[in-house]
Design a protein around this motif. Structure first.
Motif, short mmCIF file in Angstrom:
data_model
loop_
_atom_site.label_atom_id
_atom_site.label_comp_id
_atom_site.label_asym_id
_atom_site.label_seq_id
_atom_site.Cartn_x
_atom_site.Cartn_y
_atom_site.Cartn_z
N ILE A 166 77.91 56.59 74.04
CA ILE A 166 77.12 55.58 74.74
C ILE A 166 77.84 55.02 75.96
N LEU A 167 79.07 54.54 75.78
CA LEU A 167 79.79 53.94 76.91
C LEU A 167 80.06 54.94 78.03
N PRO A 168 80.53 56.16 77.75
CA PRO A 168 80.72 57.12 78.85
C PRO A 168 79.42 57.41 79.60
N ALA A 169 78.30 57.39 78.90
CA ALA A 169 77.01 57.63 79.55
C ALA A 169 76.65 56.49 80.50
N HIS A 170 77.28 55.33 80.30
CA HIS A 170 77.07 54.18 81.19
C HIS A 170 78.27 53.97 82.12
N GLY A 171 79.05 55.02 82.29
CA GLY A 171 80.13 54.97 83.27
C GLY A 171 81.39 54.27 82.84
N LEU A 172 81.62 54.20 81.53
CA LEU A 172 82.79 53.47 81.05
C LEU A 172 83.53 54.28 79.99
N ARG A 173 84.76 54.61 80.27
CA ARG A 173 85.61 55.34 79.32
C ARG A 173 86.80 54.44 78.98
N ILE A 174 86.83 53.97 77.72
CA ILE A 174 87.93 53.07 77.31
C ILE A 174 88.65 53.58 76.09
N ALA A 175 88.27 54.76 75.56
CA ALA A 175 88.95 55.30 74.39
C ALA A 175 88.82 56.81 74.38
N TYR A 225 82.27 50.19 49.81
CA TYR A 225 83.50 50.24 50.60
C TYR A 225 83.60 51.55 51.37
N ARG A 226 83.36 52.68 50.67
CA ARG A 226 83.43 53.98 51.34
C ARG A 226 82.32 54.10 52.37
N LEU A 227 81.11 53.69 52.01
CA LEU A 227 79.98 53.81 52.92
C LEU A 227 80.18 52.94 54.16
N PHE A 228 80.75 51.74 53.97
CA PHE A 228 81.01 50.88 55.12
C PHE A 228 82.00 51.53 56.08
N HIS A 229 83.11 52.02 55.55
CA HIS A 229 84.12 52.59 56.44
C HIS A 229 83.64 53.86 57.14
N ASP A 230 82.81 54.64 56.47
CA ASP A 230 82.26 55.81 57.15
C ASP A 230 81.25 55.38 58.21
N ALA A 231 80.50 54.31 57.94
CA ALA A 231 79.58 53.78 58.94
C ALA A 231 80.35 53.27 60.15
N VAL A 232 81.49 52.64 59.90
CA VAL A 232 82.34 52.14 60.98
C VAL A 232 82.82 53.29 61.87
N LYS A 233 83.24 54.37 61.24
CA LYS A 233 83.72 55.53 62.00
C LYS A 233 82.60 56.14 62.83
N GLU A 234 81.40 56.18 62.26
CA GLU A 234 80.25 56.69 63.00
C GLU A 234 79.94 55.80 64.20
N HIS A 235 79.90 54.48 63.94
CA HIS A 235 79.61 53.52 65.01
C HIS A 235 80.63 53.60 66.13
N ARG A 236 81.88 53.64 65.75
CA ARG A 236 82.95 53.69 66.75
C ARG A 236 82.86 54.94 67.61
N PHE A 237 82.64 56.09 66.97
CA PHE A 237 82.56 57.34 67.73
C PHE A 237 81.37 57.33 68.69
N VAL A 238 80.21 56.99 68.18
CA VAL A 238 79.01 56.99 69.02
C VAL A 238 79.15 56.02 70.18
N THR A 239 79.73 54.85 69.91
CA THR A 239 79.85 53.82 70.95
C THR A 239 80.86 54.22 72.02
N THR A 240 82.05 54.62 71.59
CA THR A 240 83.12 54.88 72.57
C THR A 240 83.06 56.27 73.19
#
Length: 357
Positions: free
Chosen positions: A348-357, A330-345
């Motif tokens: 990765i997305l700003p590097a492709h010209g998209l800022r949504i968060a 449970y803890r590892l999943f939620h920390d993975a989620v936070k990592e994924h969300r940060f890296v993505t928003t």
């Protein structure tokens, strides 16, 4: 995609890709749990300790509400990954299958393979990645691209259509026009009902730009499974260029194609049961074993195992923090989620010209 794919097919892809049963189970569970982790906010322990969680899905019908800022933090990075293609924000936010953005999300997960959240992070990334095939053409923000008109499906009886409608809208009337759904469900593929998530479906509609869109899910779902297998092989080998790895063996791919095409129960949990029975019977070439039951909430779930809380509501008794919590899925999943969300928003997305968060 539903639990039959996110849990069952991803488990198969992970095992065929070389993971142990335990590793495959962690990846598949994390992949499916993205659809079930609906509790956000601070988890408070009796001793004053706290742990932050972020919901990766909304509870049934929460996506009707027009809080676009919240939708962007849930639907876009986890379910409708923007491809970053086009000129306007609405164009860039549209999800496309196997996009450059999607591959980068997987690469970044592979890069973290040696971290304690590695397997959970891969499962979260694979959920996002395979969903790009199912959710292509739709966006995780309020957008005219999500409009659906003249929706029709082939090989679908009226009884099956009504069952799909009830699953998708539950407390709405059985018969309702697509135009009404388009207005009521402005985010994602709500107006397209469950057709995008059914492996066998052949369907078509007119989109918000008056384009005729024809979809056949089966080859897309098989390709998604094949690419998931490549990602697993690359993860184990420590190579980020996962698209160059071998995918599913041809006999496995052929068997999976038939299974996804013929396993047509409207209830995705029943489809998962059928898939698990096939695996247990050795019907998937090279794989004969029992897939453990998936428990989303309550006793036996990741959350209950980590905290002792059987209820999804955290307003009652506070759990006691222990060192075991730090090692819990449970803890590892939620920390993975936070990592994924940060890296993505944020990266990765700003590097492709998209800022949504």
């Amino acid at each position: 995609m539903n639990i039959d794919f996110h849990y069952g097919v991803v488990y198969i892809a992970a095992r065929v890709g070389g993971m142990t049963a335990g590793e495959a189970l962690t990846v598949a569970h994390a992949c499916q749990y993205v659809d079930d982790a609906t509790t956000c906010g601070i988890l408070r322990f009796k001793g004053g300790e706290t742990f932050e969680r972020f919901a990766t899905a909304h509870k049934l019908f929460d996506y009707v509400n027009t809080e676009n800022d919240q939708n962007r933090l849930v639907w876009a990075p986890f379910h409708f990954l923007p491809a970053g293609e086009g000129e306007t924000l609405e164009e860039k936010a549209v999800c496309r299958p196997d996009s450059k953005v999607a591959r980068e999300v997987v690469r970044r997960a592979i890069r973290q393979r040696d971290s304690e959240t590695g397997l959970h992070r891969l499962g979260v990334a694979l959920h996002t990645y395979v969903d790009t095939w199912a959710h292509q053409g739709f966006a995780g923000i309020e957008s005219p691209w999500n409009r659906v008109h003249l929706l029709e499906a082939q090989d679908c009886t009226r009884k099956g259509w009504l069952a799909s409608l009830r699953l998708a809208t539950e407390h709405l009337m059985d018969r309702i026009e697509e135009d009404v759904l388009t207005v009521a469900l402005p985010v994602g593929h709500g107006a397209a009902l469950h057709y995008p998530d059914q492996p066998w479906a052949r369907w078509h509609y007119i989109d918000g730009r008056n384009n005729f869109i024809s979809r056949h899910n089966l080859p897309d779902f098989v390709q998604a499974a094949d690419m998931a297998c490549r990602a697993v092989r690359a993860y184990l080998a420590g190579r980020e260029d996962f698209e160059g790895e071998a995918g599913l063996p041809e006999d496995v791919k052929d068997t999976l194609t038939v299974l996804l095409d013929t396993n047509r129960n409207i209830d995705d949990n029943q489809r998962l049961q059928t898939l698990c029975e096939r695996v247990k019977a050795g019907r998937i070439p090279g794989l004969k074993e029992s897939i453990p039951a998936y428990i989303a909430k309550g006793r036996g779930s990741w959350k209950c195992d980590a905290t002792g809380l059987e209820c999804d509501d955290d307003t009652g008794d506070r759990p006691v923090w222990t060192s075991a919590f730090e090692k819990s899925d449970y803890r590892l999943f939620h920390d993975a989620v936070k990592e994924h969300r940060f890296v993505t928003t944020q990266e990765i997305l700003p590097a492709h010209g998209l800022r949504i968060a």
